[in-house]
Design an enzyme around this catalytic site. Sequence first.
Site, PDB file in Angstrom:
ATOM      1  N   HIS A   1       0.834  -1.208   0.000  1.00 62.24           N
ATOM      2  CA  HIS A   1       0.000   0.000   0.000  1.00 62.24           C
ATOM      3  C   HIS A   1       0.871   1.262   0.000  1.00 62.24           C
ATOM      4  CE1 HIS A   1      -2.803  -2.848   2.310  1.00 62.24           C
ATOM      5  NE2 HIS A   1      -3.494  -2.552   1.238  1.00 62.24           N
TER       6      HIS A   1
ATOM      7  N   GLN B   1     -18.108  -6.443  -0.977  1.00 59.81           N
ATOM      8  CA  GLN B   1     -17.250  -7.265  -1.834  1.00 59.81           C
ATOM      9  C   GLN B   1     -16.856  -8.581  -1.172  1.00 59.81           C
ATOM     10  OE1 GLN B   1     -14.192  -4.060  -1.994  1.00 59.81           O
ATOM     11  NE2 GLN B   1     -12.712  -5.721  -1.908  1.00 59.81           N
TER      12      GLN B   1
ATOM     13  N   GLN C   1      -8.670  -7.105 -10.678  1.00 53.43           N
ATOM     14  CA  GLN C   1      -9.354  -5.910 -10.164  1.00 53.43           C
ATOM     15  C   GLN C   1      -8.951  -4.676 -10.974  1.00 53.43           C
ATOM     16  OE1 GLN C   1     -10.013  -4.836  -5.840  1.00 53.43           O
ATOM     17  NE2 GLN C   1      -8.143  -3.704  -6.218  1.00 53.43           N
TER      18      GLN C   1
ATOM     19  N   VAL D   1       4.463  -5.535  -4.791  1.00 50.09           N
ATOM     20  CA  VAL D   1       5.560  -5.442  -3.827  1.00 50.09           C
ATOM     21  C   VAL D   1       5.632  -6.761  -3.062  1.00 50.09           C
ATOM     22  CG1 VAL D   1       6.461  -4.186  -1.830  1.00 50.09           C
ATOM     23  CG2 VAL D   1       5.242  -2.950  -3.645  1.00 50.09           C
TER      24      VAL D   1
HETATM   25  P1  AMP Z   1      -6.464  -3.828  -0.381  1.00 49.23           P
HETATM   26  O1  AMP Z   1      -6.280  -3.009   0.845  1.00 49.23           O
HETATM   27  O2  AMP Z   1      -5.970  -5.228  -0.246  1.00 49.23           O
HETATM   28  O3  AMP Z   1      -7.834  -3.701  -0.975  1.00 49.23           O
HETATM   29  O4  AMP Z   1      -5.496  -3.198  -1.461  1.00 49.23           O
HETATM   30  C1  AMP Z   1      -5.547  -1.846  -1.785  1.00 49.23           C
HETATM   31  C2  AMP Z   1      -4.679  -1.582  -2.992  1.00 49.23           C
HETATM   32  O5  AMP Z   1      -3.355  -1.986  -2.715  1.00 49.23           O
HETATM   33  C3  AMP Z   1      -5.140  -2.407  -4.212  1.00 49.23           C
HETATM   34  O6  AMP Z   1      -5.018  -1.607  -5.381  1.00 49.23           O
HETATM   35  C4  AMP Z   1      -4.160  -3.545  -4.220  1.00 49.23           C
HETATM   36  O7  AMP Z   1      -3.954  -4.106  -5.504  1.00 49.23           O
HETATM   37  C5  AMP Z   1      -2.911  -2.862  -3.710  1.00 49.23           C
HETATM   38  N1  AMP Z   1      -1.977  -3.846  -3.154  1.00 49.23           N
HETATM   39  C6  AMP Z   1      -2.242  -4.779  -2.203  1.00 49.23           C
HETATM   40  N2  AMP Z   1      -1.141  -5.540  -1.981  1.00 49.23           N
HETATM   41  C7  AMP Z   1      -0.184  -5.085  -2.829  1.00 49.23           C
HETATM   42  C8  AMP Z   1       1.177  -5.458  -3.097  1.00 49.23           C
HETATM   43  N3  AMP Z   1       1.772  -6.460  -2.453  1.00 49.23           N
HETATM   44  N4  AMP Z   1       1.850  -4.769  -4.037  1.00 49.23           N
HETATM   45  C9  AMP Z   1       1.257  -3.743  -4.719  1.00 49.23           C
HETATM   46  N5  AMP Z   1      -0.004  -3.338  -4.509  1.00 49.23           N
HETATM   47  C10 AMP Z   1      -0.719  -3.994  -3.575  1.00 49.23           C
END
Ligand code: AMP
Length: 296
Positions: free
Chosen positions: A34, A58, A153, A176
């Site tokens: 994030h 979701q 997504q 990441v």
């Molecule tokens: P989430 O809080 O899991 O809904 O993720 C929020 C945003 O962070 C989304 O756009 C995810 O794709 C991105 N995200 C989550 N994990 C990672 C990661 N390891 N590397 C890059 N982006 C991430």
Amino acid sequence: MNRARTVAELRTALAGVPRPVALVPTMGALHDGHLALIRRARELGATVVVSIFVNPTQFAAGEDLAAYPRDPESDGRLAAEAGADLLFAPSAEEVYPGGFDTAIDVRGVAAELEGDPHRRGPEHFRGVATVVAKLFNMVGPDIAVFGQKDAQQALVIRQLVRDLDFPVRIEVHPTVRDADGLALSSRNRYLNAAERERALALSRALRTAEELVAGGETEAERLLEAAGAELDRAGIVPEYLELRSAADLVPVERLAGETLLCLAARVGPARLIDNVVLRPATEPALHTRPLTGAAT
Ligand code: AMP
């Protein structure tokens, strides 16, 4: 860093801020993945908004909505350190007040993989598309940053933005990973040490395929076999392990353009997803290669 909990507070805080406004939508429990998105938003935007909302619509019944990690104090500190100007953390009632009765259905890319009724099902991306559309209307960003970790997504959001004319540029940031390869995820918190070790097979499987592709392999069957063997060695049965076109998720039998190798698997209590973008090795055909030692 400012904070807003209601749409009214958000609009007041955003009145007259310098543009472009860059938004990073998250469900909180922030980790370095994030934070990389927030830093990217900081590079792209004059004002950076981070939203934190564990979106109930979701999650399917029986999924981990109640258990989903929540860490508002650490989230606020980390978001500020990474460069957020405004943290928007609305309640479920603020986002879905009584009488709320609209949903956005992206078809096509949303119906595949995670959207398959035997997996997370159509409600998942319906919930995602609807909440992202609402966040775009609430914040009015010029740019929104999403992660490649959730590759499908990102495709769904691009489709939504194209189809509904949201004036928002979508930026997708690479996944990441921890030093050992595990893709960062809020759900990694569900794993104990042994499960985390086993979960490393996911990124190993993707890397194995990546190495085969670098060596010239293009046949889906061989790539899937090799990746599947890595999972198998760790006793992991994937929910899916598939090669799909990175543009539209059409199944791929032989690598041509950018291809997504994506997988979902349960490891202990966690359902994890990961993916890698494969590009066919661009080695010139044998007869066009300069002969070893030949003068050039
Ligand atoms: P989430 O809080 O899991 O809904 O993720 C929020 C945003 O962070 C989304 O756009 C995810 O794709 C991105 N995200 C989550 N994990 C990672 C990661 N390891 N590397 C890059 N982006 C991430």
